[in-house]
Design an enzyme around this catalytic site. Structure first.
Site, mmCIF file in Angstrom:
data_model
loop_
_atom_site.group_PDB
_atom_site.id
_atom_site.type_symbol
_atom_site.label_atom_id
_atom_site.label_comp_id
_atom_site.label_asym_id
_atom_site.label_seq_id
_atom_site.Cartn_x
_atom_site.Cartn_y
_atom_site.Cartn_z
ATOM 1 N N HIS A 149 -14.621 -3.929 3.047
ATOM 2 C CA HIS A 149 -13.285 -3.452 2.660
ATOM 3 C C HIS A 149 -12.619 -2.675 3.799
ATOM 4 C CE1 HIS A 149 -13.384 -4.472 -1.642
ATOM 5 N NE2 HIS A 149 -14.688 -4.398 -1.466
ATOM 6 N N ASP A 178 9.707 13.337 -7.443
ATOM 7 C CA ASP A 178 10.379 12.035 -7.598
ATOM 8 C C ASP A 178 11.842 12.207 -8.003
ATOM 9 O OD1 ASP A 178 7.811 11.252 -7.172
ATOM 10 O OD2 ASP A 178 7.421 10.640 -9.232
ATOM 11 N N GLU A 188 -9.669 -1.553 3.779
ATOM 12 C CA GLU A 188 -8.632 -0.650 3.261
ATOM 13 C C GLU A 188 -9.145 0.738 2.911
ATOM 14 O OE1 GLU A 188 -10.014 -3.192 1.775
ATOM 15 O OE2 GLU A 188 -10.091 -3.042 -0.397
ATOM 16 N N GLY A 211 -12.204 -8.124 -6.108
ATOM 17 C CA GLY A 211 -12.139 -8.193 -7.565
ATOM 18 C C GLY A 211 -13.534 -8.159 -8.138
ATOM 19 N N CYS A 252 -13.440 -9.447 0.559
ATOM 20 C CA CYS A 252 -14.523 -9.429 -0.430
ATOM 21 C C CYS A 252 -14.406 -10.637 -1.371
ATOM 22 C CB CYS A 252 -14.529 -8.086 -1.156
ATOM 23 S SG CYS A 252 -16.072 -7.770 -2.007
ATOM 24 N N TYR A 253 -14.057 -10.422 -2.645
ATOM 25 C CA TYR A 253 -13.892 -11.559 -3.555
ATOM 26 C C TYR A 253 -12.879 -12.558 -2.967
ATOM 27 C CZ TYR A 253 -12.676 -14.107 -7.859
ATOM 28 O OH TYR A 253 -12.451 -15.083 -8.792
ATOM 29 N N LYS A 285 3.916 6.985 -3.820
ATOM 30 C CA LYS A 285 4.140 8.433 -3.873
ATOM 31 C C LYS A 285 4.156 9.082 -2.479
ATOM 32 C CE LYS A 285 4.143 12.127 -6.652
ATOM 33 N NZ LYS A 285 4.881 12.224 -7.912
#
Ligand code: XMP
Length: 528
Positions: free
Chosen positions: A184, A242, A186, A70, A97-98, A384
């Site tokens: 990070h 979709d 991710e 964040g 992180c945060y 998605k």
């Protein structure tokens, strides 16, 4: 009005989501990415508000909790915090992180502004053995983005990894199942980040990776069949992936009780109506009604050049057309929509979900409320890329599953200035050349959205021996993961040259082609 029985979250997916991981969102741009990465490990993952109570977490009983990064500093007043009780639930916690700073701050450590802000790639060295780094090399590349770092661990944390400038790049608590990473895992710039997350969710949290899309489809289809019973469902088709996946699932669930409506607003791409009908009828025998409404939309747009007014008028015309057609369908009770998980999060509609970062656009609003149908949203839990994989596993063709997104207001927002039949024809032809050439160069899947825009600009040219004063086409092609930010595609010059030559030679009334080299932000992907 949402029918709880048909809302895919949480009832439909209950069996598959028993072993879930939750991500508490502290305002990170990467919270959704963390959730996607966890799901790539076949573990179901949901994003929750950062201030969800420890009591609520106990009820939800996730297998693990991830605290996102964040933009704040933990020592600032008003910085978002979590309920400190969550560290004592016995559920493994990973702070990123945060999130790591918060965990250390809450459990006796100290966080300070780093003397050197660290941003970018760093080499991370293992400092002590831990389950988190199990199977990983002693030294690995990671991606850092922080101004603060933990300066004092207190007496309960130990360092398990460090970088040159960050002495506590990863930590673990001595008594509680609490871990932290200053970097990070991710993002793709941490190449082994997937393995780190896997170690956390599979080994530390004990999830056995049951979240499979095929199972999701099977369970959801069975559940839809059961809840819909003998009622009829209407599904609007847009030509996008979709709505096609929603229709495919419903067709499998209830077959002839499904009616699909395609409103041809005269603002579709070249041959798009035929392609949708073709792809659709080749794959299902569902009732498909095509409403030819070109005249209605074009007269609503006559003389309108202001983008939001175009959108508003298109929205109204769409509701009218859809309503007229829907009311012809006897006994229709439900309206199916292709709402995805990011829409649910971004609209603030998720139970316990993060506070709304309200999505500014765009889709035709008010449809369900206007029509009084109950909603069916079978994709509410999916990202998605999961929808695309689901589409393929349901047998939809690749051409449909990988089609670039197309805005609801269609070519109207790419035909700057007046929207007339003639200008739309010019745009449509130019757009078909842009997309056709990008496909022929094998770059369609490598770009996220590529199209032509017709500018409200005439310029002087010379063709043969004659002076021309004709229209201008801008070519737009962007690469993006999430469509919230985007960069222009570095298309090869010879491809751009072919596109330009073909448009000027083949599309009457165009004498100039430009390539849009703006990123988003500050530009947007569409020009209007
Ligand atoms: P922008 O132009 O805001 O677009 O960068 C981001 C993504 O949203 C699509 N877009 C729309 N989609 N109705 C839609 O359904 C709209 O009014 C609309 N405007 C933009 C755009 O194509 C891109 O994928």
């Amino acid at each position: 009005m949402t029918s709880p029985a048909l809302d895919a979250s949480p009832t439909v997916t209950q069996d598959l989501t028993q072993q879930r991981i939750v991500v508490l969102d502290f305002g990170s741009q990467f919270a959704q990415l963390i959730a996607r990465r966890v799901r790539e490990q076949n573990v179901y993952c949901q994003i929750l508000r950062h201030d969800v109570s420890a009591e609520r977490l106990r009820e939800l009983a996730p297998r693990g909790i991830i605290l996102s990064g964040g933009p704040s500093s933990v020592y600032e007043t008003g910085a978002p915090r979590c309920d400190p009780g969550l560290f004592h639930l016995g559920i493994p916690v990973l702070g990123i992180c945060y999130g790591m700073n918060l965990a250390c701050d809450a459990l006796g450590g100290r966080v300070e502004n780093a003397t050197r802000r660290e941003y970018g790639r760093a080499q991370c060295q293992i400092a002590a053995p831990s389950e988190l780094f199990s199977g990983l090399p002693d030294s690995m590349e990671v991606w850092m983005s922080h101004g603060d770092q933990v300066s004092d661990l207190g007496d309960k944390f130990v360092t398990i990894a460090k970088t040159e400038t960050c002495p506590h790049a990863a930590v673990r608590h001595l008594d509680l199942p609490v871990y932290g990473m200053q970097f990070h895992p991710e993002v793709t710039h941490t190449p082994l980040g997937g393995q780190l997350l896997r170690n956390f969710v599979r080994d530390i949290c004990g999830c056995d990776g049951q979240w499979q899309l095929d199972d999701f489809a099977e369970v959801t289809i069975a559940r839809l069949r059961e809840s819909i019973g003998d009622k009829r469902v209407i599904c609007g088709l847009s030509g996008g992936v979709d709505s096609a996946v929603v229709a495919a699932m419903l067709y499998k669930a209830i077959g002839p009780q499904l009616s699909c409506i395609l409103v041809d607003n005269g603002l579709l791409r070249k041959d798009e109506q035929a392609a949708v009908i073709n792809e659709f009828t080749n794959h299902f025998k569902a009732d498909l009604r095509v409403v030819d409404a070109e005249e209605k939309f074009l007269s609503a747009l006559q003389g309108i050049t202001e983008p939001q007014e175009k959108r508003r008028r298109i929205g109204h015309a769409f509701i009218e057309c859809f309503k007229d057609e829907a009311l012809k369908i006897q006994g229709a009770h439900y309206l199916a929509q292709g709402t995805l998980y990011p829409d649910v999060i971004e609209s603030g509609a998720a139970v316990d979900g993060p506070a709304a970062t309200i999505k500014l656009h765009h889709n035709v609003g008010g449809l369900p409320a206007e029509l009084g149908f109950e909603l069916v949203e079978p994709l509410r839990d999916l990202f998605k890329d999961e929808v695309r994989r689901l589409g393929l596993s349901l047998g939809l063709p690749e051409s449909l599953v990988w089609r670039h997104p197309f805005p609801g207001p269609g070519l109207a927002v790419r035909c700057l200035g007046n929207v007339t039949r003639e200008r739309l024809k010019t745009l449509r032809e130019a757009d078909a050349i842009v997309v056709g050439e990008i496909k022929a160069a094998g770059l369609y899947r490598q770009t996220s959205q590529s199209f032509a825009v017709l500018l409200p600009v005439q310029s002087v040219g010379v063709m043969g021996d004659a002076r021309t004063y004709d229209e201008t086409i801008a070519v737009r092609s962007v690469n993006t993961d999430d469509f919230m930010t985007a960069d222009w595609s570095r298309l090869p010059y010879d491809l751009l040259a072919r596109i330009s030559t073909r448009i000027i030679n083949e599309v009457a009334g165009v004498n100039r082609v430009c390539y849009d080299i703006s990123s988003k932000p500050p530009a947007t992907i569409e020009w209007e």
